[in-house]
Design a protein around this motif. Structure first.
Motif: not given
Length: 523
Positions: A239-259
């Motif tokens: 989903l992250e790759y699709q967001l970037l490739k098709r929609h030019r939207v960047k993502s960050v993935r974090l756990t609750f602790a990291q947030v």
């Protein structure tokens, strides 16, 4: 009589081995994968170096075309229904006031939401739902020759998984058909019209992009909140790759602790993430939860505090706390009570979600179409219906399943295990005088009886040898709903998932190898 054909057609051992080889290499080459179970005492490595093919079926499983079309066609009605439930605070409060005293997790979610909901209604009224409505085929009691009907298992409003892997399963089966014609053992297996055209990965990613665009800052990011040690990482990463490739939207993935470590809320309620490797801060436009649905995700009050911090922000949440509450099993049971669904869909006093679900836009036929997909549901409270349900569960347990207010599978009590479990809860109540009976945390659901005699060749994740199993298949239909505030509403169906498991197992679970990701062969 089931309309489904005897399955699978006869395949020689050599043909099975060839299919298994081609399926495994296709899966590994195309990201139809999971991380392997780590050795005992070890954790999933921070940097993956090995993968395994996801549990899969060598052949698609027959599924009645009319039932498949029906399940897809009513998804927008379900989207509208649950979007409206999440906006109806009085309705949710009326349900949760009975659930909260006997369910600590739901109580915490409800109380935290109540404490901030007036604030967030102003801060960010827009909500995004990525839903999945799950069904089994039901044929018990049908007249001879009558087609199997779909009956809803549950409606998922948070962390609806396998959208990416489901599309890859459909593509794998179509590839095997085109490459091998399945050795001409069955004409439907090389008929392109029998295979579904499933774009769940693309459709769900498009829904996330629409939520992101509704925020209004193209330089912001989508925050994926994930569980530590997630093995189903490739389903999420796709989903992250699709967001970037098709929609030019960047993502960050974090756990609750990291947030909690990296995030902060400014005076304007904008949520920012520190990005030390880039030396900058990132504004969060959309929070997409692939965690937060189980008590295990909240090890202390710190995780709840982080959830509230995100909820208070201007970022659009998928789902909001209200939408997560709407997915409780108790909501499903209350909606099934006489007149409740009709009032929620048709009542002029109910909130208008804006996408063909306002006053006068839905009719009695729409409510009937949803009710047609429901099986028997009962409360386990002290009402007349609840007392009747307890009696039914004890006298005819083989007909029922006991469900708590949980997501993620593995939490239900089935058949003969129900009476002793209810007795155990009753015994525990003796140490809680004056409090609500613990059985009220559950609902009673009539078991769905899938067609018998359907088999398939299943391959467990990381194994290469197919096993012939008497199977049950559960169809999930994804939906996207964007609504609230001044946003242009979105309401659509977003592809399907078929999970197939051996009949001997009541519970599912792809990651633990019980269910395989499959695709329908429409018959």
């Amino acid at each position: 009589m089931s309309p489904l054909p005897a399955w699978p057609p006869a395949l020689s051992e050599a043909q099975q081995a060839d299919l298994a080889h081609q399926a495994a290499t296709y899966a590994l080459a195309n990201g139809f994968t999971l991380l392997p179970v780590p050795p005992k005492g070890e954790h999933v490595p921070a940097i993956p170096t090995q993968v395994i093919a996801a549990p899969l079926s060598l052949l698609p499983t027959p599924f009645p075309r009319p039932a498949y079309v029906q399940a897809k066609s009513i998804q927008r009605l379900y989207n509208a229904l649950y979007a409206r439930v999440a906006l109806d605070w009085e309705f949710l409060d009326g349900i949760m006031q009975y659930v909260a005293p006997v369910d600590d997790f739901q109580a915490e979610l409800w109380n935290r939401w109540k404490a901030i909901r007036d604030e967030i209604k102003v801060t960010q009224p827009v909500q995004l739902g990525i839903f999945r409505s799950d069904y089994l085929l039901h044929e018990q009691g049908n007249a001879v020759g009558e087609k199997s009907r779909i009956k809803q298992v549950e409606f998922n409003t948070i962390a609806a998984s396998f959208g990416a892997l489901s599309q890859k399963a459909s593509e794998m089966h179509r590839y095997l058909s085109e490459q091998t014609n399945y050795y001409h053992v069955n004409p439907q297996l090389h008929n392109p019209n029998s295979f579904v055209d499933n774009h769940s990965l693309e459709d769900i990613a498009a829904g996330l992009a629409e939520g992101f665009n509704a925020y209004g800052n193209s330089d912001a990011v989508v925050l994926f909140v994930v569980q530590e040690g997630e093995r189903n990482v490739f389903d999420q990463r796709a989903l992250e790759y699709q967001l970037l490739k098709r929609h030019r939207v960047k993502s960050v993935r974090l756990t609750f602790a990291q947030v909690a470590q990296r995030g902060q809320l400014d005076d304007d309620k904008v949520f920012w993430l520190d990005c030390p490797l880039r030396g900058e801060q990132l504004e969060v436009a959309l929070v997409y939860y692939r965690a937060a649905y189980t008590p295990a995700d909240y090890m202390s009050s710190a995780e709840w505090d982080t959830r509230v911090l995100l909820e208070r922000s201007t970022a659009i949440k998928c789902p909001s706390m209200a939408l997560q509450l709407a997915g409780a099993k108790k909501v499903q049971q209350v909606l099934a009570e006489p007149g409740v669904l009709e009032d929620m869909l048709l009542g002029n006093a109910r909130p208008d979600v804006g996408f063909g679900a306002g006053p006068g836009s839905l009719g009695a036929r729409d409510a009937a179409a949803l009710r047609e997909t429901w099986t028997g549901l009962w409360p386990l409270d002290s009402s007349e219906e609840g007392t009747k349900a307890v009696q039914l569960a004890n006298e005819h347990p083989e007909r029922f399943v006991l469900k708590p207010q949980r997501e993620g599978g593995g939490n239900n009590i089935y058949r003969g295990d129900i009476p002793p479990y209810l007795a155990k809860l009753e015994e525990e109540d003796k140490s809680r005088p004056g409090e609500a009976p613990r059985r009220e945390a559950y609902i009673l659901m009539e078991l769905i009886e899938p067609p018998k005699g359907v088999h398939n060749l299943l391959v467990r994740g990381g194994e290469g040898t197919p096993r012939l199993a008497d199977v049950v298949s559960e169809l999930g239909v994804y939906g996207v709903a964007l609504y609230g505030g001044k946003v242009t509403p979105v309401n659509r169906e977003a592809g399907t998932l078929l999970r197939t498991k051996g009949r001997e197992s009541d519970e599912g679970g792809v990651a633990i190898g019980i269910s395989s990701i499959d695709s329908p062969l429409l018959v």
